[in-house]
Design an enzyme around this catalytic site. Structure first.
Site, PDB file in Angstrom:
ATOM      1  N   LYS A  82      -8.030 -13.519 -11.449  1.00 20.07           N
ATOM      2  CA  LYS A  82      -6.773 -14.382 -11.312  1.00 20.07           C
ATOM      3  C   LYS A  82      -6.184 -14.592 -12.776  1.00 20.07           C
ATOM      4  O   LYS A  82      -6.838 -14.437 -13.840  1.00 20.07           O
ATOM      5  CB  LYS A  82      -7.270 -15.818 -10.894  1.00 20.07           C
ATOM      6  N   SER A 114      -4.425 -21.832  -4.835  1.00 22.64           N
ATOM      7  CA  SER A 114      -3.718 -21.141  -5.526  1.00 22.64           C
ATOM      8  C   SER A 114      -3.999 -19.812  -6.042  1.00 22.64           C
ATOM      9  O   SER A 114      -3.132 -18.981  -6.356  1.00 22.64           O
ATOM     10  CB  SER A 114      -3.500 -21.838  -6.862  1.00 22.64           C
ATOM     11  N   SER A 124      -8.655 -23.904  -4.059  1.00 26.89           N
ATOM     12  CA  SER A 124      -7.982 -22.715  -4.381  1.00 26.89           C
ATOM     13  C   SER A 124      -8.435 -21.389  -4.290  1.00 26.89           C
ATOM     14  O   SER A 124      -7.883 -20.465  -4.270  1.00 26.89           O
ATOM     15  CB  SER A 124      -7.430 -22.837  -6.087  1.00 26.89           C
TER      16      SER A 124
END
Lengths: 483, 477
Positions: A77, A152, A176
């Site tokens: 990420k 996310s 997330s």
């Protein structure tokens, strides 16, 4: 060999056995990325040359002694710091920021022979539930490109679902990792707070943030966590403990395991398809000898406001350092220092990030602190206590991950409050610092994946993985491929 | 109407730990800009602070020595504000649970003895420095000082005069130096003091509106700033004006202070508990151990110097006033030098030199063996005391080899009675009037003859030999 059919562990074994080279696996991933990234936008940065060079170097080191994930291509990420590689948090304000250091987790994966394919798209600064707030454009759900992948860590979930890498590392502050895993039909775990060092994870809400794996199944998640968990002298909140034996604990035997179903999580607002699929998980585990019982967790009604107060407060402070002075992007044409701050932050942050900074600034302000932030901390303690009570009776709790399957692109952002409410099942886990996993457990009428959440007591990550693995031995939802 | 001045102090002290409060960078003063920093102390994204346990230990030591109660459950808080010298845009400090509370510091002034109460001591990190370069009209940031550990010592508004403030600061500085907790060098900013001052009519129970003065870089400046600010406030009130609660900056060159910002539109620092640093709990055992590990402090040394060395109380207090002087004294005495002689030299020549050079005893290059040797040469008759003072003056700045200096400059004392006698005879021959005066009872003439003789001998003669010779020869006249 059908590379895409393999889990990360299976690929690692094949590499060890000499059935496939690290370079072949890496090239395979890079081709998939090249083909699919234009449509799903899972990656912000693709490290083609670097990954191939790394793959070739790693091949020379293949031996029986290497880690089970040696040579397995993966991605991170874009809020996880990578030395010399752009780390953007999907925000304009970080510009082309290249950290001069690796996150501890990156160092550990590196030492275990990982191949980093690139950096993954996300909601800006990990604030969002759809991966649409990225400065680099929305990520799309590989199961249906008109739908969001969740957020996310949407880039990570989409990448794994679309076979653009065998696993991803995401971060989970309020769901997330788990929620996009659920939307994309993959397995994602937020481990106990403090078991994975946060050093090098660009903070959203420090007391809630935790990195964790997004992978094909629970066994892969366990193998990844075995590599990255551990006390880190660079993170004062990381916990001492015994680490490294999660994989070894996956026996499939759940006889006598006590699983609680909080009825408060199956009421109003939950889609019937999701409810049905999640409750079916209990039946499967029961058939393997688990003891399932309903329970009550009335504190659930307070978790969303508590979460948004604490997370926004910490975010407002954590994101203050992005001011255009030291690194990243700086606005042009400013008059003085205050103007530099104002212009840079006005132009550099997206609207969801601004909303949370404003909310956080408000709840920490003199005169409001006691009414909001202090009260939220008190409720947080009550939430932890409510879970403690539950775990005195149960080994695990079973809940949905999200009230629905993946919504259409653009639907959620128009009503942020509604979007916040959809975090109800995941945020409590962060507030209490617990381990939670999302496992694929079915599909809705549109063929969109559904995820079930298993929550354990603090430091009982092995039980969570154990039950998830047992469930996956009997089901094949996690083996279904996106188009 | 007569007025009473009310003062409270906030003193920031940089701790002398080797590394910074949340990373392993050096705390050393100076260095090229941005050479004593790392991703942690420059607040790079993703980095985390980890508490240096030595900082907590130093703070606890300070608290114990200043008679505070120690907080067992320690937490940090964030103080949020934007400024380029603060790279995280928040300072990690302690608001809710400061490490020490409720201390007491006894002080002595000309007006008598008094106790200054300490409200709290908290730990925090220092910020960097902004340096404006007028040539290119740019401000540059130097983060070397970022993350240097500080304790802020906040007193109650117990002071009523500048004398009390200075006495407290002297005491504080000495105590912290004895503890080894800080070098307390104002010129390097390792001791910084903000003065909160208000005035009220004598007898009034309520406090007046206070101002806070910053940028006070010496005890002298603090004294003058207090005088200035008290006068300003009294004049204003007497003219019927209102005192505005504000922060004022002292300008040492202009001998005046200026309003910086009003507290009435003060920033909201939005303090909240620091989530990156877990609370630290101190055990009773830890506190006991730390208390037992405290070094011998000034008060104990004063007692010991009197008992062990027979020094007068006055000498003992003077020497122990600064840790560096006490260390110097003890090191010279260990070499076998009589304690009273060492004490005389320290209280005389050494302190005078330090004052003349505006120097801290800790920065003195002169070493105890050098002074011990100098004293030994006087005692052994090789140097007379006046010459010894000249030698001292010559080598004080850089230290040096006393024997070599004396040899090179031919300063050995003349004790050769034959030589002295011939010089005295010559002086008598040249000054018959003085001899007459002496005989007529003018004792002053004796001194003149001694002076003339010493001058002829370039001051190197043993004064006792000169005196004896002149007295003998005068009697023979």
């Amino acid at each position: 060999m059908e590379l895409n059919q393999l889990t990360a562990l299976q690929l690692g074994a094949a590499i060890k056995a000499g059935e496939v080279s690290v370079a072949e696996a890496t090239a395979f991933s890079l081709e998939r990325i090249q083909a699919k990234n234009p449509e799903n936008n899972a990656y912000i940065t693709v490290l083609e040359e670097q990954a191939m060079a790394r793959a070739k170097a790693l091949q020379a080191g293949v031996s029986d002694a290497v880690s089970p994930l040696y040579g397995v291509p993966m991605a991170l990420k874009d809020n996880i710091c990578t030395k010399g590689i752009k780390t953007s948090c999907a925000s304009k304000i970080l510009g082309d920021f290249k950290p001069p250091y690796d996150a501890t987790l990156v160092e550990k994966l590196d030492a275990a022979g990982s191949v980093t394919l690139g950096k993954l798209n996300m909601d800006e600064f990990a604030m969002g539930s759809t991966s649409e707030t990225s400065f680099y454009g929305a990520t799309k759900n590989p199961w249906d490109l008109t739908r969001v992948p969740g957020g996310s860590s949407g880039g990570g979930a989409a990448a794994v679902a679309a076979g653009m890498g065998w696993y991803a590392v995401g971060s989970d502050t309020g769901g997330s990792i788990r929620q996009p895993s659920s939307y994309c039909g993959v397995t994602g775990m937020k481990p106990t707070y403090g078991t994975v060092s946060r050093y090098g994870l660009i903070a959203y809400a420090s007391s809630l943030d935790q990195m964790g794996p997004i992978a094909r199944d629970a066994a892969d998640c366990a193998a990844i966590l075995d590599l990255v968990q551990g006390k880190d002298p660079r993170d004062g909140t990381s916990l001492n403990g015994e680490y490294g034996a999660l994989s070894a604990g996956l026996t499939g035997d759940v006889k006598g395991m006590r699983i609680g179903i909080p009825t408060d999580c199956f009421g109003e607002g939950l889609s019937p398809a999701v409810s049905k699929a999640v409750l079916a998980v209990a039946e499967t585990l029961k058939s393997r000898g688990a003891v399932v019982e309903e329970c009550s967790l009335p504190i659930m009604q307070y978790v969303v406001p508590t979460y948004y107060i604490i997370a926004a407060a910490e975010a407002s402070s954590n994101l203050s350092r992005f001011d255009g002075v030291k690194y990243g992007w700086r606005a042009e044409g400013f008059e003085d220092l205050t103007d530099l701050y104002n212009k840079t932050r006005t132009e550099g942050f997206g609207s969801e990030v601004k909303r949370r900074i404003l909310l956080g600034t408000f709840v920490l302000s003199t005169g409001y602190y006691d009414a909001y932030y202090k009260k939220a901390l008190q409720v947080k303690a009550l939430i932890a206590r409510a879970f403690d009570t539950a775990f005195s009776k149960f080994d695990l709790l079973l809940t949905p991950v999200a009230p629905t399957t993946a919504p259409k692109l653009g639907e959620s952002l128009s009503d942020p409050l509604q979007m916040y409410l959809s975090d109800i099942y995941t945020v409590s886990v962060n507030l209490a610092g617990l381990p939670g996993i999302s496992v694929p457990c079915g599909f809705d009428e549109h063929g969109m994946p559904i995820g079930a959440q298993l929550i354990g007591a603090a430091l009982q990550d092995s039980k969570v993985l154990h039950a998830a693995h047992a469930f996956q031995l009997d089901t094949d939802f996690h083996k279904k491929e996106a188009r | 109407m007569s007025w009473e001045i009310v003062i409270g102090l906030e003193t920031h002290v940089e701790l002398a730990t080797r590394s910074k409060i949340f990373c392993s960078c050096t705390t050393e003063f100076g260095g090229d800009p941005n050479t004593h920093c790392c991703p942690v102390c420059t607040g790079m994204p993703g980095t985390l602070p980890v508490l240096n346990q030595a900082v907590l230990e130093y703070a606890v030591r300070a608290g114990l020595a200043l008679n505070c109660s120690i907080t067992k459950y320690n937490k940090f808080d964030r103080k949020n504000y934007f400024y380029p010298d603060l790279p995280k845009a928040y300072q990690i400090s302690q608001l809710y649970l400061p490490v020490c509370r409720d201390g007491a510091v006894p002080i002595k002034t000309g007006a008598g003895e008094k106790t200054i109460h300490i409200h709290e001591i908290h730990m925090e990190e220092d910020a960097g420095k902004l340096v404006h370069d007028p040539w290119i009209d740019q401000t540059r940031a130097d983060y070397n000082r970022c993350g240097v550990p500080l304790i802020e010592i906040v007193t109650e508004p117990d002071f009523r005069s500048a004398d009390e403030v200075i006495a407290y600061l002297e005491k504080l500085k000495s105590t912290l130096q004895y503890l080894g907790v800080s070098d307390c060098k104002m010129q390097e900013g390792s001791l910084r003091c903000d003065v909160n001052l208000s005035v009220r009519p004598v007898g009034s129970a309520e406090f007046g509106t206070r101002t806070e003065m910053k940028n006070l870089n010496s005890f002298k400046a603090i004294g003058r700033a207090i005088e200035y600010e008290a006068k300003r406030q009294i004049e204003a009130i007497e003219e019927g004006k209102r005192i505005i609660q504000e922060t004022r900056r002292w300008d040492d060159n202009k001998d005046a202070s200026y309003a910086m910002r009003s507290k009435e539109n003060a920033q909201d620092y939005r303090y909240f508990p620091e989530p990156d640093i877990p609370p630290v709990e101190l055990t009773e055992d830890y506190l006991t151990e730390t208390r037992q590990g405290l070094p011998e402090m000034a008060e104990a040394k004063v007692e010991r110097y009197q008992a062990q060395f027979g020094l007068p109380a006055y000498d003992s207090e003077m020497i122990t006033g600064q840790k560096a002087l006490a260390d110097f004294f003890e090191a010279a005495v260990v070499l076998g030098t009589p304690a009273k002689l060492v004490s005389n030299w320290i209280m005389g020549e050494v302190m005078k030199k330090l004052k003349d050079c505006a120097m801290e005893a800790a920065d003195m290059k002169l070493t105890p063996p050098t002074l011990a040797r100098l004293i030994a040469l006087v005692e052994g008759g090789t140097l007379n005391r006046n010459t010894a003072v000249k030698v001292f003056d010559a080598i004080f700045a850089e230290d040096g080899d006393v024997d070599a200096y004396v040899r090179e400059h031919g300063l050995e004392q003349v004790s050769d009675t034959g030589l002295v006698q011939s010089v005295v005879e010559a002086v008598f021959a040249a000054n018959p009037k003085s001899i007459e005066d002496y005989k007529a009872g003018k004792e002053k003439a004796f001194g003149f003859l001694v002076g003339q003789t010493m001058r002829e001998l370039k001051g190197k003669a043993d004064p006792k030999v000169v005196n004896d010779t002149i007295r003998t020869l005068l009697q023979e006249q």
